[in-house]
Design a protein around this motif. Structure first.
Motif, PDB file in Angstrom:
ATOM      1  N   VAL A 247      -8.023 -28.060 -26.507  1.00 41.47           N
ATOM      2  CA  VAL A 247      -6.974 -27.853 -27.516  1.00 41.47           C
ATOM      3  C   VAL A 247      -5.599 -28.021 -26.889  1.00 41.47           C
ATOM      4  CG1 VAL A 247      -5.870 -26.104 -28.963  1.00 41.47           C
ATOM      5  CG2 VAL A 247      -8.349 -26.419 -29.062  1.00 41.47           C
ATOM      6  N   ARG A 248      -5.393 -27.479 -25.691  1.00 46.02           N
ATOM      7  CA  ARG A 248      -4.099 -27.649 -25.020  1.00 46.02           C
ATOM      8  C   ARG A 248      -3.877 -29.097 -24.603  1.00 46.02           C
ATOM      9  NH1 ARG A 248      -5.758 -22.322 -25.860  1.00 46.02           N
ATOM     10  NH2 ARG A 248      -4.002 -20.886 -25.457  1.00 46.02           N
ATOM     11  N   GLY A 276     -11.403 -29.064 -35.663  1.00 44.10           N
ATOM     12  CA  GLY A 276     -10.959 -29.068 -37.052  1.00 44.10           C
ATOM     13  C   GLY A 276     -10.380 -27.726 -37.458  1.00 44.10           C
ATOM     14  N   VAL A 277     -11.023 -26.644 -37.035  1.00 40.66           N
ATOM     15  CA  VAL A 277     -10.518 -25.301 -37.305  1.00 40.66           C
ATOM     16  C   VAL A 277      -9.153 -25.098 -36.649  1.00 40.66           C
ATOM     17  CG1 VAL A 277     -10.904 -22.842 -36.855  1.00 40.66           C
ATOM     18  CG2 VAL A 277     -12.783 -24.272 -37.654  1.00 40.66           C
ATOM     19  N   ALA A 278      -8.951 -25.730 -35.476  1.00 42.08           N
ATOM     20  CA  ALA A 278      -7.682 -25.605 -34.767  1.00 42.08           C
ATOM     21  C   ALA A 278      -6.588 -26.486 -35.355  1.00 42.08           C
ATOM     22  CB  ALA A 278      -7.876 -25.933 -33.288  1.00 42.08           C
ATOM     23  N   GLY A 279      -6.897 -27.263 -36.397  1.00 33.57           N
ATOM     24  CA  GLY A 279      -5.876 -28.022 -37.098  1.00 33.57           C
ATOM     25  C   GLY A 279      -5.752 -29.478 -36.732  1.00 33.57           C
ATOM     26  N   PHE A 280      -6.689 -30.025 -35.943  1.00 30.58           N
ATOM     27  CA  PHE A 280      -6.616 -31.425 -35.543  1.00 30.58           C
ATOM     28  C   PHE A 280      -7.339 -32.317 -36.554  1.00 30.58           C
ATOM     29  CE2 PHE A 280      -6.137 -29.141 -31.509  1.00 30.58           C
ATOM     30  CZ  PHE A 280      -5.046 -29.800 -30.960  1.00 30.58           C
ATOM     31  N   THR A 281      -6.892 -33.569 -36.639  1.00 28.95           N
ATOM     32  CA  THR A 281      -7.597 -34.571 -37.450  1.00 28.95           C
ATOM     33  C   THR A 281      -8.690 -35.174 -36.570  1.00 28.95           C
ATOM     34  OG1 THR A 281      -5.984 -36.279 -36.816  1.00 28.95           O
ATOM     35  CG2 THR A 281      -5.607 -35.103 -38.886  1.00 28.95           C
ATOM     36  N   VAL A 282      -9.932 -34.854 -36.872  1.00 31.31           N
ATOM     37  CA  VAL A 282     -11.035 -35.171 -35.970  1.00 31.31           C
ATOM     38  C   VAL A 282     -12.243 -35.639 -36.759  1.00 31.31           C
ATOM     39  CG1 VAL A 282     -11.787 -32.752 -35.982  1.00 31.31           C
ATOM     40  CG2 VAL A 282     -12.482 -34.235 -34.095  1.00 31.31           C
ATOM     41  N   ALA A 403      -2.884 -22.200 -29.339  1.00 31.38           N
ATOM     42  CA  ALA A 403      -4.337 -22.207 -29.508  1.00 31.38           C
ATOM     43  C   ALA A 403      -4.764 -22.965 -30.759  1.00 31.38           C
ATOM     44  CB  ALA A 403      -4.870 -20.780 -29.552  1.00 31.38           C
ATOM     45  N   SER A 404      -3.808 -23.297 -31.625  1.00 28.49           N
ATOM     46  CA  SER A 404      -4.072 -24.133 -32.791  1.00 28.49           C
ATOM     47  C   SER A 404      -2.784 -24.858 -33.146  1.00 28.49           C
ATOM     48  CB  SER A 404      -4.561 -23.299 -33.982  1.00 28.49           C
ATOM     49  OG  SER A 404      -3.526 -22.456 -34.456  1.00 28.49           O
ATOM     50  N   VAL A 405      -2.924 -25.933 -33.931  1.00 35.25           N
ATOM     51  CA  VAL A 405      -1.743 -26.726 -34.284  1.00 35.25           C
ATOM     52  C   VAL A 405      -1.479 -26.710 -35.783  1.00 35.25           C
ATOM     53  CG1 VAL A 405      -1.951 -28.235 -32.279  1.00 35.25           C
ATOM     54  CG2 VAL A 405      -3.141 -28.834 -34.415  1.00 35.25           C
ATOM     55  N   GLY A 406      -2.223 -25.912 -36.522  1.00 36.39           N
ATOM     56  CA  GLY A 406      -2.008 -25.840 -37.965  1.00 36.39           C
ATOM     57  C   GLY A 406      -3.222 -25.294 -38.678  1.00 36.39           C
ATOM     58  N   GLU A 407      -3.255 -25.466 -39.985  1.00 34.07           N
ATOM     59  CA  GLU A 407      -4.367 -24.975 -40.785  1.00 34.07           C
ATOM     60  C   GLU A 407      -5.626 -25.811 -40.533  1.00 34.07           C
ATOM     61  OE1 GLU A 407      -3.223 -24.926 -44.850  1.00 34.07           O
ATOM     62  OE2 GLU A 407      -1.664 -23.401 -44.582  1.00 34.07           O
ATOM     63  N   SER A 408      -6.769 -25.199 -40.815  1.00 35.95           N
ATOM     64  CA  SER A 408      -8.047 -25.875 -40.620  1.00 35.95           C
ATOM     65  C   SER A 408      -8.109 -27.163 -41.427  1.00 35.95           C
ATOM     66  CB  SER A 408      -9.204 -24.963 -41.036  1.00 35.95           C
ATOM     67  OG  SER A 408      -9.257 -23.814 -40.214  1.00 35.95           O
ATOM     68  N   ARG A 409      -8.745 -28.178 -40.844  1.00 36.87           N
ATOM     69  CA  ARG A 409      -8.889 -29.476 -41.505  1.00 36.87           C
ATOM     70  C   ARG A 409     -10.364 -29.846 -41.623  1.00 36.87           C
ATOM     71  NH1 ARG A 409      -4.358 -33.118 -41.289  1.00 36.87           N
ATOM     72  NH2 ARG A 409      -2.519 -32.174 -40.329  1.00 36.87           N
ATOM     73  N   ARG A 410     -10.648 -30.678 -42.613  1.00 38.43           N
ATOM     74  CA  ARG A 410     -12.012 -31.180 -42.763  1.00 38.43           C
ATOM     75  C   ARG A 410     -12.357 -32.107 -41.612  1.00 38.43           C
ATOM     76  NH1 ARG A 410     -14.901 -35.654 -44.966  1.00 38.43           N
ATOM     77  NH2 ARG A 410     -13.026 -36.897 -45.302  1.00 38.43           N
ATOM     78  N   VAL A 411     -13.564 -32.000 -41.103  1.00 39.98           N
ATOM     79  CA  VAL A 411     -14.042 -32.890 -40.058  1.00 39.98           C
ATOM     80  C   VAL A 411     -14.617 -34.146 -40.704  1.00 39.98           C
ATOM     81  CG1 VAL A 411     -15.714 -33.186 -38.194  1.00 39.98           C
ATOM     82  CG2 VAL A 411     -14.524 -31.000 -38.465  1.00 39.98           C
ATOM     83  N   PHE A 412     -14.089 -35.304 -40.369  1.00 38.71           N
ATOM     84  CA  PHE A 412     -14.634 -36.547 -40.890  1.00 38.71           C
ATOM     85  C   PHE A 412     -16.055 -36.714 -40.371  1.00 38.71           C
ATOM     86  CE2 PHE A 412     -10.442 -37.424 -42.177  1.00 38.71           C
ATOM     87  CZ  PHE A 412     -10.472 -38.502 -43.050  1.00 38.71           C
ATOM     88  N   GLY A 413     -16.923 -37.135 -41.240  1.00 42.55           N
ATOM     89  CA  GLY A 413     -18.331 -37.222 -40.877  1.00 42.55           C
ATOM     90  C   GLY A 413     -19.110 -36.039 -41.372  1.00 42.55           C
ATOM     91  N   GLY A 414     -18.432 -34.908 -41.610  1.00 38.34           N
ATOM     92  CA  GLY A 414     -19.103 -33.752 -42.184  1.00 38.34           C
ATOM     93  C   GLY A 414     -20.180 -33.197 -41.306  1.00 38.34           C
ATOM     94  N   PHE A 415     -21.009 -32.365 -41.865  1.00 35.63           N
ATOM     95  CA  PHE A 415     -22.097 -31.724 -41.153  1.00 35.63           C
ATOM     96  C   PHE A 415     -23.382 -31.863 -41.950  1.00 35.63           C
ATOM     97  CE2 PHE A 415     -19.783 -29.692 -37.782  1.00 35.63           C
ATOM     98  CZ  PHE A 415     -18.496 -29.636 -38.277  1.00 35.63           C
TER      99      PHE A 415
END
Length: 454
Positions: A247-248, A276-282, A403-415
């Motif tokens: 994350v860092r 994704g929870v940490a706010g990254f586009t992933v 420790a995070s860069v914003g609100e949680s984001r959806r992970v492309f590809g899903g689960f």
């Protein structure tokens, strides 16, 4: 002052058809890379070739350009009539899609039609496409054999066979299927085998099915196995602190597209979820995802919609993006060549890059074997934590990294249906991944036009 090294020859200077050179020029490709410069004059003459080059050296065009040139306009290959003239075999569906896309772009000013086939989709649409007529087929071994056994795939007019990433096909257990394909090509044809490494079974295959092949290496045996433009950073990290370190690291000012490699499908899904929870586009790419989800992630990464891709080694085959700035090994690779392939995703085509490897406390002996084999002179990586000032200095992490860069984001590809979104992990154990299953996509045939001779 040493003399400036002359530029490599252009594709046009090596005799490539003007229509193909025009398509390459539109992509900013004029001069050849080393493997292309060495391969083209021989391949254009129809000679069998064993091409050896590591990831990122341009071997797709090394075989793709002469293949298309000969199919389009070679006197010893019959005029196009909708029966396959060339066959490219790849170990994974992702690589098949990428190779097919590259060939389609290069062939855009020719009448050559490219079809992609791999398992996981209905046979009917593939059979219909074959009946409509194609000139070049790119596919995975299992589906190619199935279509041939059904009588839908005719191989009697195939003049060029390419085996791409042959060592990976060996690792995935596809050697028997490859041998069946080769046995079906009883007539005279050109074979080009490309591989990063040349294990014994691959060399044995070449001796059995190729005719006086010329072995081409893009670099001398003593040259570096990793890109000189790639900075390698290795550190020991506690399992529970690895995601926090990543994350860092992802907050570096000069970071662009980033690929994070994991050993297992489970860890790929979990790391992508944590980021994704940490706010990254992933996005995530691993074997437990459906084909649509995998392609969504890969395309989003190529298009710049997301700038982080978490992938297993097999699923990552076929990611062909030159401007990856960072590669991160979440776990220590299993062997030296896996390490070379992974970090070869950055520092490509003249760009600089950074490769970060997080060595778990229980992975030190594995890293030391890699270090010794590749001569990296880093047998005892420093033990660092996500809060260590040395880590910030080493990677250029800004002091205000969070420790995070914003609100949680959806992970492309899903689960998959058995997984659910949750907060970052505090540690886990990961089992071995199973081999990815193949899936299927077909590219749309291009309208036919009469071939123009040069």
């Amino acid at each position: 002052m040493s003399a400036q090294q002359p530029p490599s020859p252009t594709f046009a200077e090596l005799g490539v058809a003007a229509e193909i050179c025009q398509a390459l020029s539109e992509r900013g490709i004029v001069h050849t890379f080393a493997i292309q410069e060495l391969t083209l004059p021989i391949a254009l003459d129809g000679t069998d070739i064993i091409g050896q080059a590591r990831t990122g050296m341009g071997k797709t065009l090394g075989f793709g350009v002469p293949l298309l040139d000969r199919v389009f306009d070679s006197a010893d290959i019959a005029e196009l009539d909708g029966t396959p003239r060339a066959l490219v075999v790849t170990p994974t569906r992702e690589l098949a899609v990428q190779v097919s896309a590259d060939l389609e772009q290069v062939a855009k000013f020719t009448p050559v039609r490219v079809l992609t086939v791999y398992g996981g989709r209905p046979y009917e649409e593939q059979i219909d496409a074959l009946r409509a007529g194609v000139d070049v087929i790119v596919g995975t071994p299992g589906r190619l054999i199935d279509l041939h056994n059904q009588g839908a795939l005719k191989l009697d007019q195939v003049a060029i066979l390419v085996l791409d990433e042959a060592d990976e096909m060996l690792d995935l257990g596809f050697l028997p299927a490859i041998e069946k394909l080769l046995e079906a090509l009883t007539h005279q044809h050109q074979t080009m085998l490309f591989s990063a490494t040349m294990p014994g079974p691959i060399l044995g295959l070449a001796r059995s099915f190729m005719t006086k092949p010329i072995h081409i290496r893009a670099e001398s045996a003593g040259s570096q196995q990793t890109h000189a433009t790639t900075k390698q950073v290795v550190l020991q990290a506690h399992q529970m602190d690895k995601v926090a370190i990543i994350v860092r690291a992802l907050q570096c000012a000069d970071r662009g597209r980033t690929i994070i490699f994991t050993r297992t499908k489970r860890s790929a899904a979990e790391v992508a979820n944590d980021l994704g929870v940490a706010g990254f586009t992933v996005g995530a790419v691993h074997g437990d995802l459906g084909q649509v989800a995998r392609e969504e992630s890969l395309q989003a990464f190529r298009d710049g919609i997301i700038d982080i891709l978490v992938a297993t080694d097999v699923a990552a085959r076929g990611i062909d993006v030159d401007d990856v700035t960072h590669v991160i090994n979440y776990q220590t690779p299993d062997d030296p060549m896996t390490y070379v392939h992974r970090i070869g995703r950055t520092g490509r085509a003249g760009h600089s890059g950074i490769a970060i490897t997080l060595v778990g406390y229980d992975e030190l002996s594995k890293w030391q074997a890699i270090n010794s084999e590749l001569g990296l002179d880093m047998p005892e990586p420093p033990r660092l934590f996500s809060t260590s000032p040395e880590l910030y200095s080493m990677l250029g992490i800004p002091e205000d990294a969070q420790a995070s860069v914003g609100e949680s984001r959806r992970v492309f590809g899903g689960f998959s249906s058995t997984q659910r979104l949750r907060g970052p992990r505090t540690g886990s154990r990961h089992g071995d991944s199973k081999r990815d299953e193949t899936a299927e996509r077909i590219t749309s045939p291009r309208p036919r036009r009469k071939a123009r001779k040069r």
